[in-house]
Design a protein around this motif. Structure first.
Motif, PDB file in Angstrom:
ATOM      1  N   VAL A  64     -10.170   9.323 -28.426  1.00 51.23           N
ATOM      2  CA  VAL A  64      -8.932   8.746 -27.898  1.00 51.23           C
ATOM      3  C   VAL A  64      -9.212   7.299 -27.508  1.00 51.23           C
ATOM      4  O   VAL A  64     -10.023   7.033 -26.616  1.00 51.23           O
ATOM      5  N   LEU A  65      -8.558   6.376 -28.198  1.00 50.23           N
ATOM      6  CA  LEU A  65      -8.766   4.945 -27.958  1.00 50.23           C
ATOM      7  C   LEU A  65      -7.782   4.443 -26.909  1.00 50.23           C
ATOM      8  O   LEU A  65      -6.573   4.599 -27.062  1.00 50.23           O
ATOM      9  N   ILE A  66      -8.321   3.832 -25.872  1.00 50.90           N
ATOM     10  CA  ILE A  66      -7.480   3.259 -24.826  1.00 50.90           C
ATOM     11  C   ILE A  66      -7.708   1.748 -24.792  1.00 50.90           C
ATOM     12  O   ILE A  66      -8.819   1.292 -24.492  1.00 50.90           O
ATOM     13  N   PRO A  67      -6.694   0.948 -25.113  1.00 49.60           N
ATOM     14  CA  PRO A  67      -6.858  -0.515 -25.090  1.00 49.60           C
ATOM     15  C   PRO A  67      -7.137  -1.021 -23.677  1.00 49.60           C
ATOM     16  O   PRO A  67      -6.856  -0.346 -22.690  1.00 49.60           O
ATOM     17  N   LYS A  68      -7.690  -2.214 -23.591  1.00 52.88           N
ATOM     18  CA  LYS A  68      -7.971  -2.780 -22.271  1.00 52.88           C
ATOM     19  C   LYS A  68      -6.666  -3.014 -21.500  1.00 52.88           C
ATOM     20  O   LYS A  68      -5.592  -3.222 -22.091  1.00 52.88           O
ATOM     21  N   ASN A  69      -6.775  -2.957 -20.180  1.00 56.31           N
ATOM     22  CA  ASN A  69      -5.618  -3.107 -19.285  1.00 56.31           C
ATOM     23  C   ASN A  69      -4.498  -2.129 -19.634  1.00 56.31           C
ATOM     24  O   ASN A  69      -3.327  -2.496 -19.700  1.00 56.31           O
ATOM     25  N   SER A  70      -4.893  -0.880 -19.874  1.00 58.58           N
ATOM     26  CA  SER A  70      -3.923   0.181 -20.166  1.00 58.58           C
ATOM     27  C   SER A  70      -4.097   1.319 -19.164  1.00 58.58           C
ATOM     28  O   SER A  70      -5.148   1.467 -18.534  1.00 58.58           O
ATOM     29  N   ASP A  71      -3.025   2.108 -19.047  1.00 53.25           N
ATOM     30  CA  ASP A  71      -3.059   3.298 -18.194  1.00 53.25           C
ATOM     31  C   ASP A  71      -3.166   4.549 -19.048  1.00 53.25           C
ATOM     32  O   ASP A  71      -2.444   4.692 -20.040  1.00 53.25           O
ATOM     33  N   LEU A  72      -4.060   5.433 -18.655  1.00 56.39           N
ATOM     34  CA  LEU A  72      -4.080   6.792 -19.183  1.00 56.39           C
ATOM     35  C   LEU A  72      -3.272   7.620 -18.196  1.00 56.39           C
ATOM     36  O   LEU A  72      -3.718   7.887 -17.073  1.00 56.39           O
ATOM     37  N   VAL A  73      -2.066   7.994 -18.595  1.00 57.71           N
ATOM     38  CA  VAL A  73      -1.163   8.719 -17.705  1.00 57.71           C
ATOM     39  C   VAL A  73      -1.466  10.206 -17.784  1.00 57.71           C
ATOM     40  O   VAL A  73      -1.378  10.809 -18.854  1.00 57.71           O
ATOM     41  N   ILE A  74      -1.856  10.793 -16.657  1.00 59.07           N
ATOM     42  CA  ILE A  74      -2.058  12.231 -16.571  1.00 59.07           C
ATOM     43  C   ILE A  74      -0.747  12.810 -16.061  1.00 59.07           C
ATOM     44  O   ILE A  74      -0.424  12.710 -14.882  1.00 59.07           O
ATOM     45  N   LYS A  75       0.049  13.361 -16.952  1.00 59.18           N
ATOM     46  CA  LYS A  75       1.424  13.727 -16.608  1.00 59.18           C
ATOM     47  C   LYS A  75       1.491  14.734 -15.470  1.00 59.18           C
ATOM     48  O   LYS A  75       0.772  15.718 -15.456  1.00 59.18           O
ATOM     49  N   GLY A  76       2.364  14.422 -14.538  1.00 57.39           N
ATOM     50  CA  GLY A  76       2.557  15.281 -13.381  1.00 57.39           C
ATOM     51  C   GLY A  76       1.549  15.055 -12.279  1.00 57.39           C
ATOM     52  O   GLY A  76       1.574  15.753 -11.261  1.00 57.39           O
ATOM     53  N   LEU A  77       0.661  14.071 -12.449  1.00 55.26           N
ATOM     54  CA  LEU A  77      -0.409  13.873 -11.473  1.00 55.26           C
ATOM     55  C   LEU A  77      -0.590  12.415 -11.060  1.00 55.26           C
ATOM     56  O   LEU A  77      -0.703  12.108  -9.874  1.00 55.26           O
ATOM     57  N   GLY A  78      -0.617  11.502 -12.021  1.00 53.70           N
ATOM     58  CA  GLY A  78      -0.852  10.091 -11.726  1.00 53.70           C
ATOM     59  C   GLY A  78      -1.357   9.375 -12.966  1.00 53.70           C
ATOM     60  O   GLY A  78      -1.034   9.757 -14.088  1.00 53.70           O
ATOM     61  N   PHE A  79      -2.177   8.337 -12.770  1.00 50.81           N
ATOM     62  CA  PHE A  79      -2.676   7.612 -13.934  1.00 50.81           C
ATOM     63  C   PHE A  79      -4.027   6.969 -13.633  1.00 50.81           C
ATOM     64  O   PHE A  79      -4.436   6.818 -12.474  1.00 50.81           O
ATOM     65  N   ILE A  80      -4.716   6.588 -14.717  1.00 54.71           N
ATOM     66  CA  ILE A  80      -6.022   5.943 -14.623  1.00 54.71           C
ATOM     67  C   ILE A  80      -5.942   4.626 -15.384  1.00 54.71           C
ATOM     68  O   ILE A  80      -5.581   4.603 -16.560  1.00 54.71           O
ATOM     69  N   LYS A  81      -6.259   3.532 -14.716  1.00 52.44           N
ATOM     70  CA  LYS A  81      -6.223   2.213 -15.355  1.00 52.44           C
ATOM     71  C   LYS A  81      -7.592   1.875 -15.938  1.00 52.44           C
ATOM     72  O   LYS A  81      -8.612   1.983 -15.264  1.00 52.44           O
ATOM     73  N   PHE A  82      -7.596   1.494 -17.226  1.00 51.68           N
ATOM     74  CA  PHE A  82      -8.813   1.082 -17.911  1.00 51.68           C
ATOM     75  C   PHE A  82      -8.817  -0.436 -18.034  1.00 51.68           C
ATOM     76  O   PHE A  82      -7.889  -1.036 -18.578  1.00 51.68           O
ATOM     77  N   SER A  83      -9.881  -1.065 -17.528  1.00 48.27           N
ATOM     78  CA  SER A  83      -9.952  -2.529 -17.552  1.00 48.27           C
ATOM     79  C   SER A  83     -10.411  -3.056 -18.909  1.00 48.27           C
ATOM     80  O   SER A  83     -10.111  -4.189 -19.268  1.00 48.27           O
ATOM     81  N   LYS A  84     -11.168  -2.240 -19.660  1.00 48.56           N
ATOM     82  CA  LYS A  84     -11.600  -2.678 -20.984  1.00 48.56           C
ATOM     83  C   LYS A  84     -11.344  -1.570 -22.001  1.00 48.56           C
ATOM     84  O   LYS A  84     -11.175  -0.397 -21.636  1.00 48.56           O
ATOM     85  N   THR A  85     -11.335  -1.937 -23.255  1.00 48.00           N
ATOM     86  CA  THR A  85     -11.102  -0.963 -24.325  1.00 48.00           C
ATOM     87  C   THR A  85     -12.164   0.133 -24.273  1.00 48.00           C
ATOM     88  O   THR A  85     -13.362  -0.150 -24.145  1.00 48.00           O
ATOM     89  N   SER A  86     -11.711   1.392 -24.356  1.00 47.09           N
ATOM     90  CA  SER A  86     -12.636   2.513 -24.200  1.00 47.09           C
ATOM     91  C   SER A  86     -12.273   3.646 -25.150  1.00 47.09           C
ATOM     92  O   SER A  86     -11.098   3.840 -25.492  1.00 47.09           O
ATOM     93  N   LEU A  87     -13.292   4.385 -25.547  1.00 46.58           N
ATOM     94  CA  LEU A  87     -13.106   5.635 -26.277  1.00 46.58           C
ATOM     95  C   LEU A  87     -13.365   6.773 -25.295  1.00 46.58           C
ATOM     96  O   LEU A  87     -14.406   6.799 -24.634  1.00 46.58           O
TER      97      LEU A  87
END
Length: 303
Positions: free
Chosen positions: A261-284
């Motif tokens: 799962v590729l997450i671009p930098k400065n993006s949120d991984l939204v955990i639905k119904g719970l909250g979110f996680i902000k990624f400062s750099k591009t991550s797998l």
């Protein structure tokens, strides 16, 4: 036809097993609301809410819609429902008091508008500290007919109760409001609509201000919380925006994990119904549970 003042369901005293039961038809509350209010006990699941039918009913009314969603439950599912409402409307972000102090509120509003293509006004509000409730009251006085909509636990009934001193049943349980509740206050008609049903369980409610937790997470390490497991393929800098009640465990991975799962930098991984996680750099990453990825609503410069 007498309705329960707590949830809007039609009262009946004939069958204990059916919804709307009360031992005395003169009572103001059904037994379900009575148990919820006094003992926080759920004796039945209530009626089944069909989102499409609820949207159709809302769109058939000549009202201004105040669509409520709390800070931790902003996602594409909620925004898609919001966009299906064709009436004049306002997006209300509730529980403003849980938003971390380091988040710039004006930037948050702008980011939500840009990411989800919201054209209408957005109001941040809090019943706990009566934040911007006067703005909601102004809309009610101007429009004369308003309807409060949103998911269970978004804070619809709490906001109405705070504004007009009503006694609608408030509970963290799903589907507390079961039918439309209509109030007439000082020439204003207020509808409290049943909560929309979600594909994701949305019953984790933060009672306190969120304290962002930042991790420098090395590769072959993972985080576990609420049956969610997050692995990263390489060193990552992440910040979690979750309720304080959520217990986070950090562990080292013993097995080989494929991160796809590729997450671009400065993006949120939204955990639905719970909250979110902000990624400062591009991550797998590898992630379990129901999630989505979006540009960060807190922006790149809030931390």
């Amino acid at each position: 036809m007498i309705k329960c003042k707590g949830c809007g369901i039609i009262l009946q005293s004939e069958d204990k097993k059916k919804i709307g039961y009360t031992p005395d038809i003169k009572n103001e509350l059904c037994q379900r609301c009575f148990k919820l209010k006094n003992y926080n006990t759920l004796i039945n699941n209530g009626v089944n809410i069909d989102n499409d039918k609820l949207i159709k009913k809302i769109n058939s009314l000549n009202v201004h819609v105040l669509f409520l969603v709390d800070f931790l439950n902003i996602d594409s599912e909620a925004m898609d429902l919001y966009k299906k409402i064709k009436a004049n409307k306002t997006l209300v972000i509730t529980k403003e008091d849980i938003i971390p102090k380091n988040i710039i509120k004006d930037r948050l509003i702008k980011n939500i508008k840009d990411i989800y293509e919201i054209r209408e006004n957005i109001i941040l509000t809090s019943t706990k500290f009566t934040k911007n409730i006067s703005n909601i009251e102004s809309i009610c006085l101007k429009e004369k007919k308003v309807l409060f909509a949103g998911y269970t636990n978004a804070g619809k009934s709490s906001l109405i109760n705070k504004m007009v001193g009503s006694d609608i049943t408030v509970s963290s349980r799903e589907n507390t409001t079961q039918d439309f509740i209509k109030l007439n206050v000082d020439g204003v008609t207020i509808y409290d609509a049943p909560g929309f049903m979600s594909n994701t369980k949305r019953d984790v409610v933060s009672k306190n201000i969120i304290k962002p937790k930042t991790y420098q997470l090395p590769s072959k390490h993972y985080l576990e919380f609420n049956n969610i497991k997050l692995n990263v393929s390489e060193d990552s800098n992440i910040t979690l925006y979750l309720p304080d009640e959520v217990i986070i465990n950090r562990r080292r991975e013993k097995n080989s994990i494929t991160c796809d799962v590729l997450i671009p930098k400065n993006s949120d991984l939204v955990i639905k119904g719970l909250g979110f996680i902000k990624f400062s750099k591009t991550s797998l990453v590898s992630i379990t549970g129901d999630y989505e990825i979006r540009p960060s609503i807190v922006g790149a410069n809030n931390e």
